[in-house]
Structure formats: C-alpha cells, structure tokens
Design an enzyme around this catalytic site. Structure first.
Site, PDB file in Angstrom:
ATOM      1  N   ARG A 120       0.805  -1.229   0.000  1.00 21.89           N
ATOM      2  CA  ARG A 120       0.000   0.000   0.000  1.00 21.89           C
ATOM      3  C   ARG A 120       0.836   1.276   0.000  1.00 21.89           C
ATOM      4  O   ARG A 120       0.362   2.332   0.382  1.00 21.89           O
ATOM      5  CB  ARG A 120      -0.996   0.010   1.162  1.00 21.89           C
ATOM      6  CG  ARG A 120      -1.991  -1.151   1.132  1.00 21.89           C
ATOM      7  CD  ARG A 120      -3.103  -0.959   2.137  1.00 21.89           C
ATOM      8  NE  ARG A 120      -4.048  -2.063   2.056  1.00 21.89           N
ATOM      9  CZ  ARG A 120      -4.002  -3.146   2.821  1.00 21.89           C
ATOM     10  NH1 ARG A 120      -3.033  -3.261   3.732  1.00 21.89           N
ATOM     11  NH2 ARG A 120      -4.897  -4.099   2.695  1.00 21.89           N
ATOM     12  N   LYS A 142       2.568  11.432 -10.426  1.00 21.72           N
ATOM     13  CA  LYS A 142       1.697  10.646 -11.297  1.00 21.72           C
ATOM     14  C   LYS A 142       2.433   9.367 -11.686  1.00 21.72           C
ATOM     15  O   LYS A 142       3.533   9.424 -12.246  1.00 21.72           O
ATOM     16  CB  LYS A 142       1.339  11.427 -12.560  1.00 21.72           C
ATOM     17  CG  LYS A 142       0.231  12.438 -12.387  1.00 21.72           C
ATOM     18  CD  LYS A 142      -0.148  13.004 -13.751  1.00 21.72           C
ATOM     19  CE  LYS A 142      -1.333  13.931 -13.668  1.00 21.72           C
ATOM     20  NZ  LYS A 142      -1.707  14.446 -15.003  1.00 21.72           N
ATOM     21  N   GLU A 184       7.877  19.426 -23.653  1.00 21.99           N
ATOM     22  CA  GLU A 184       7.318  19.641 -22.321  1.00 21.99           C
ATOM     23  C   GLU A 184       7.831  20.948 -21.709  1.00 21.99           C
ATOM     24  O   GLU A 184       7.122  21.595 -20.935  1.00 21.99           O
ATOM     25  CB  GLU A 184       7.641  18.458 -21.408  1.00 21.99           C
ATOM     26  CG  GLU A 184       6.970  17.146 -21.805  1.00 21.99           C
ATOM     27  CD  GLU A 184       5.486  17.085 -21.448  1.00 21.99           C
ATOM     28  OE1 GLU A 184       4.925  18.107 -20.996  1.00 21.99           O
ATOM     29  OE2 GLU A 184       4.881  16.012 -21.637  1.00 21.99           O
ATOM     30  N   LYS A 226       6.155  23.450 -12.404  1.00 17.43           N
ATOM     31  CA  LYS A 226       5.391  22.252 -12.054  1.00 17.43           C
ATOM     32  C   LYS A 226       5.261  22.106 -10.549  1.00 17.43           C
ATOM     33  O   LYS A 226       4.197  21.732 -10.042  1.00 17.43           O
ATOM     34  CB  LYS A 226       6.030  21.005 -12.661  1.00 17.43           C
ATOM     35  CG  LYS A 226       5.181  19.763 -12.372  1.00 17.43           C
ATOM     36  CD  LYS A 226       5.345  18.671 -13.372  1.00 17.43           C
ATOM     37  CE  LYS A 226       4.264  17.606 -13.181  1.00 17.43           C
ATOM     38  NZ  LYS A 226       4.454  16.456 -14.086  1.00 17.43           N
ATOM     39  N   GLU A 236      -4.983  16.831  -9.257  1.00 20.57           N
ATOM     40  CA  GLU A 236      -5.565  17.287 -10.519  1.00 20.57           C
ATOM     41  C   GLU A 236      -7.069  17.484 -10.442  1.00 20.57           C
ATOM     42  O   GLU A 236      -7.833  16.997 -11.273  1.00 20.57           O
ATOM     43  CB  GLU A 236      -5.207  16.295 -11.644  1.00 20.57           C
ATOM     44  CG  GLU A 236      -5.262  16.914 -13.029  1.00 20.57           C
ATOM     45  CD  GLU A 236      -4.687  16.009 -14.103  1.00 20.57           C
ATOM     46  OE1 GLU A 236      -5.467  15.501 -14.914  1.00 20.57           O
ATOM     47  OE2 GLU A 236      -3.458  15.818 -14.119  1.00 20.57           O
ATOM     48  N   ARG A 240      -4.042  21.781 -12.039  1.00 21.08           N
ATOM     49  CA  ARG A 240      -3.030  20.853 -12.548  1.00 21.08           C
ATOM     50  C   ARG A 240      -3.416  20.275 -13.902  1.00 21.08           C
ATOM     51  O   ARG A 240      -2.540  19.888 -14.693  1.00 21.08           O
ATOM     52  CB  ARG A 240      -2.768  19.738 -11.538  1.00 21.08           C
ATOM     53  CG  ARG A 240      -1.615  18.837 -11.961  1.00 21.08           C
ATOM     54  CD  ARG A 240      -1.175  17.869 -10.892  1.00 21.08           C
ATOM     55  NE  ARG A 240      -0.106  17.014 -11.393  1.00 21.08           N
ATOM     56  CZ  ARG A 240       0.522  16.092 -10.687  1.00 21.08           C
ATOM     57  NH1 ARG A 240       0.206  15.892  -9.416  1.00 21.08           N
ATOM     58  NH2 ARG A 240       1.476  15.365 -11.226  1.00 21.08           N
ATOM     59  N   ASN A 244      -1.790  19.358 -18.896  1.00 23.44           N
ATOM     60  CA  ASN A 244      -2.075  18.390 -19.954  1.00 23.44           C
ATOM     61  C   ASN A 244      -2.333  19.056 -21.305  1.00 23.44           C
ATOM     62  O   ASN A 244      -2.882  18.438 -22.215  1.00 23.44           O
ATOM     63  CB  ASN A 244      -3.289  17.531 -19.573  1.00 23.44           C
ATOM     64  CG  ASN A 244      -2.987  16.605 -18.424  1.00 23.44           C
ATOM     65  OD1 ASN A 244      -2.048  15.827 -18.468  1.00 23.44           O
ATOM     66  ND2 ASN A 244      -3.772  16.709 -17.369  1.00 23.44           N
ATOM     67  N   HIS A 247      -1.948  17.140 -24.456  1.00 24.22           N
ATOM     68  CA  HIS A 247      -1.764  15.723 -24.117  1.00 24.22           C
ATOM     69  C   HIS A 247      -2.933  14.844 -24.523  1.00 24.22           C
ATOM     70  O   HIS A 247      -2.733  13.666 -24.830  1.00 24.22           O
ATOM     71  CB  HIS A 247      -1.495  15.570 -22.618  1.00 24.22           C
ATOM     72  CG  HIS A 247      -0.112  15.981 -22.219  1.00 24.22           C
ATOM     73  ND1 HIS A 247       0.386  17.246 -22.444  1.00 24.22           N
ATOM     74  CD2 HIS A 247       0.890  15.292 -21.597  1.00 24.22           C
ATOM     75  CE1 HIS A 247       1.621  17.317 -21.984  1.00 24.22           C
ATOM     76  NE2 HIS A 247       1.953  16.153 -21.461  1.00 24.22           N
ATOM     77  N   HIS A 251      -1.821  11.778 -26.481  1.00 20.44           N
ATOM     78  CA  HIS A 251      -2.027  10.418 -25.989  1.00 20.44           C
ATOM     79  C   HIS A 251      -2.826   9.581 -26.982  1.00 20.44           C
ATOM     80  O   HIS A 251      -2.580   8.379 -27.144  1.00 20.44           O
ATOM     81  CB  HIS A 251      -2.743  10.448 -24.643  1.00 20.44           C
ATOM     82  CG  HIS A 251      -1.880  10.896 -23.511  1.00 20.44           C
ATOM     83  ND1 HIS A 251      -2.380  11.142 -22.245  1.00 20.44           N
ATOM     84  CD2 HIS A 251      -0.547  11.149 -23.426  1.00 20.44           C
ATOM     85  CE1 HIS A 251      -1.397  11.527 -21.451  1.00 20.44           C
ATOM     86  NE2 HIS A 251      -0.275  11.545 -22.147  1.00 20.44           N
ATOM     87  N   HIS A 264       6.588  10.290 -26.854  1.00 19.60           N
ATOM     88  CA  HIS A 264       5.588  11.048 -26.097  1.00 19.60           C
ATOM     89  C   HIS A 264       5.708  12.553 -26.349  1.00 19.60           C
ATOM     90  O   HIS A 264       4.719  13.226 -26.655  1.00 19.60           O
ATOM     91  CB  HIS A 264       5.731  10.759 -24.610  1.00 19.60           C
ATOM     92  CG  HIS A 264       4.850  11.609 -23.746  1.00 19.60           C
ATOM     93  ND1 HIS A 264       3.473  11.505 -23.749  1.00 19.60           N
ATOM     94  CD2 HIS A 264       5.152  12.608 -22.875  1.00 19.60           C
ATOM     95  CE1 HIS A 264       2.967  12.391 -22.908  1.00 19.60           C
ATOM     96  NE2 HIS A 264       3.963  13.074 -22.375  1.00 19.60           N
TER      97      HIS A 264
END
Length: 359
Positions: A120, A142, A184, A226, A236, A240, A244, A247, A251, A264
C-alpha cells in the site's frame, strides 16, 4: 558547483528536486535517499549502459534487487508491473523499502506505480535521465501503466521522496529524445508564462546545442512551474489539469500507433499545435498565437502534423477515454492567448474531428 534545490510543498510529504552536475556520482547523497535496508533499482537497457554503475555502487550496502527493462513505451504494461511486484517479493521488501527509478518517463511511471502498490505504498526516488523526465514526469507523483485502450489509464498518485536530476546524463541523450523533452519545456510557457515562452524562442539554438547553462535554466524554470502547480493541486482537481495542454491529442496519437510511433514529447508537440488551432477555430484565441507556437515547435525540430494514415474516428474514440472527461463530455485544455490556458468542458466533437481529419 552546488546543485539548485527546489521544493515541492506538500506538508509532511514535501520533497526536494535537486538539479545539477555529477549528482549520480554523489554516493552519499544517493544513499541518504534510501534509509531502509531494501532497494528495488529499476532501469532500462539503454540507461544501464551509461549510468547504472555509480548508482548501483552507491547502494552496495543495501539489499538490492535490480530490474533492467527493455527500452520503450511499449514496456509500460501491467505485465511489467507484475514483474516489479515479483522482484519486490523476491527481495523480501519491507515497508521501509525504497524503489529507485533510474531512467526516463517509462521507468519512472512504472517504478512509481509499483512503489504505490507494494504494501500500500513504499518510498520512491526518481533519478531521471531524459530531459522530458527531468522537467515533467519525475515531478508530481503521477504513476501509471498503459493499456491497449489508452495511455496511463491504470495508476495512482504517489509522490516521490526525492528527485535527483543529474544534468550530465543529458550528454548521452539522443538528439530525438532531447527534442522530445523540449516539447514539455515549451508547454510551461504556453500555458502560463509568456515571458518564458519568449525566452525559449531566443534560446532554441542554444538548447539544441546542449549549452549547459541554458539547459540548466530551462530545467529549473520548468520544474519550478510544475512544483508550484502540484503544491496547489496535487490530485488534478483543477489547475493541474492545465499541464495536460496538448496531451489529450498526443495520448490518442500514441495509443492508435500502438506506442511504437511518435515519442511522447513528439506526440505532445503535435497535440499542442492542434489545441492551439482548435482554440482559434472556436473563436477563443488568435491565429497569430497559434502560428507562434507552431514556429517554436518547428524550431525545436519537432513534428506539428498528425502522422499519415491515422483514422480520425479512432483518434477521437481514444480522446473520449481521457481521464479529464466527465459524464461523456469531451474536456480539453485550450487557450485564450499564449500563456492563458483553460480547461474547457463540452468541446464540440465535430470541430475536433474536422481538425483531426485535416491532420
């Protein structure tokens, strides 16, 4: 020269980002990142060739399990996640174990997800070796793996205990990977810092030439952006999501290509151009700003068009699976002007499909 140190302020889960030269050869500093006995060290075959030896030596006094993955986005799978779980079990890793990710975004995302899930949640350290990982994926917690249906659909928020960005490793980074990382970097200026964007326009040749001072400044300013956003919106729920920008388009391109086409950062570069053009078509922003972004993308040697042969309906179907969407409504990060981005709900799918069909 002393490293630059930035803080990600998250209360009792705060951590530092160290940016500088020779940090992977600072054995004492690396050992301090793993106070427990057990270390799972995850890297890929390309990175191992250049950078594994000093890191492995730094943890010589620990019980270490090493996993060397094949390189590439196609390795960020549930099956590889299972391999890391098995490695932690072989190690007998306890709750004070540390998972160390030495590599780019794929290694960091996969190792971080393993750390989030073992017992966990155990300690996790990022040692990014690509520009993209240094400025983006190593910061913010993330972690995820991909599915054939979409990128990063299975994952968790799990903050690292430390990020150590040794800028010396960029000397071995292929030119294509360097350019992908610059996408980025560009993003931070595009969504919230027009002065930084203008600085990048003037410094593009120096960045591509790997000028150490200019690269270091770009990394530090990107990480500062960031870190500030993550401190305000860790999971997010609002601001936040602006990180993206481009993205959702990017993606979708990666997924439809089976994670074996554009890198990417290259896909994000195309996605940012599409998002800027869509903002103009929807009457939100000027054509001049969209052109300015496209010109900087091109100056960095990055693509601006969707690769030929990709079905617009397939791309749109992947975009509908994006994690930002709510109740079946398409949500995209668009802008009002360069440096002023918004999360827009209920974007007209017909307009998106028309843009995708044009490429």
């Amino acid at each position: 020269m002393n490293p630059r140190i930035l803080d990600v302020a998250l209360g009792d889960r705060s951590y530092s980002i160290r940016i500088g030269s020779a940090l992977l050869r600072d054995a004492e500093g690396l050992r301090a990142c793993a106070p427990g006995r057990h270390v799972l060290l995850v890297t890929d075959a390309n990175v191992a060739t250049h950078h594994l030896a000093p890191v492995r030596a730094a943890f010589a006094g620990h019980a270490v399990e090493l996993v060397v993955l094949p390189p590439g986005e196609q390795e960020k799978t549930l099956a590889r996640f299972g391999d890391l779980m098995a490695a932690l079990a072989r190690l007998g890793a306890s709750r004070d174990a540390t998972v160390v990710a030495l590599g780019g975004g794929v290694v960091g995302d996969l190792a971080g997800f393993a750390a989030a899930c073992w017992m966990r949640g155990v300690r996790f350290v990022q040692l990014p070796t690509t520009l993209l990982a240094m400025v983006d994926s190593s910061v913010g917690g993330k972690t995820a793996v991909d599915l054939p249906e979409g990128k990063n659909l299975v994952g968790a928020f799990h903050q690292p205990a430390a990020v150590v960005a040794d800028t010396d490793v960029l000397a071995t980074l292929p030119d294509r990977e360097l350019r992908a990382g610059l996408a980025e970097v560009l993003k931070y200026g595009a969504i919230g810092d027009p002065a930084f964007f203008a600085w990048l326009e003037t410094q593009a040749p120096a960045l591509l030439a790997r000028d150490p001072a200019v690269l270091g400044e770009a990394i530090a300013r990107s990480c500062a952006h960031k870190a500030d956003v993550v401190a305000r919106d860790e999971t997010e729920r609002g601001e936040r999501a602006l990180l993206n920008f481009g993205h959702t388009f990017g993606h979708a391109i990666e997924t439809v290509q089976g994670y074996g086409g554009l890198l990417h950062g290259e896909a994000v570069a195309v996605g940012m151009r599409l998002a800027a053009d869509l903002s103009h078509r929807l009457g939100r922003a000027s054509a001049d700003d969209a052109q300015r972004l496209a010109e900087l993308v091109e100056a960095f040697g990055l693509p601006t068009r969707i690769p030929p042969g990709l079905d617009p309906d397939a791309l749109l179907a992947r975009m509908r699976l994006d994690k930002k969407n709510l109740s079946g409504r398409l949500r995209l990060v668009l802008w009002r002007a360069l440096g002023r981005a918004d999360l827009v709900d209920g974007v007209d799918e017909a307009a998106v499909r028309a843009l995708l069909a044009e490429g």
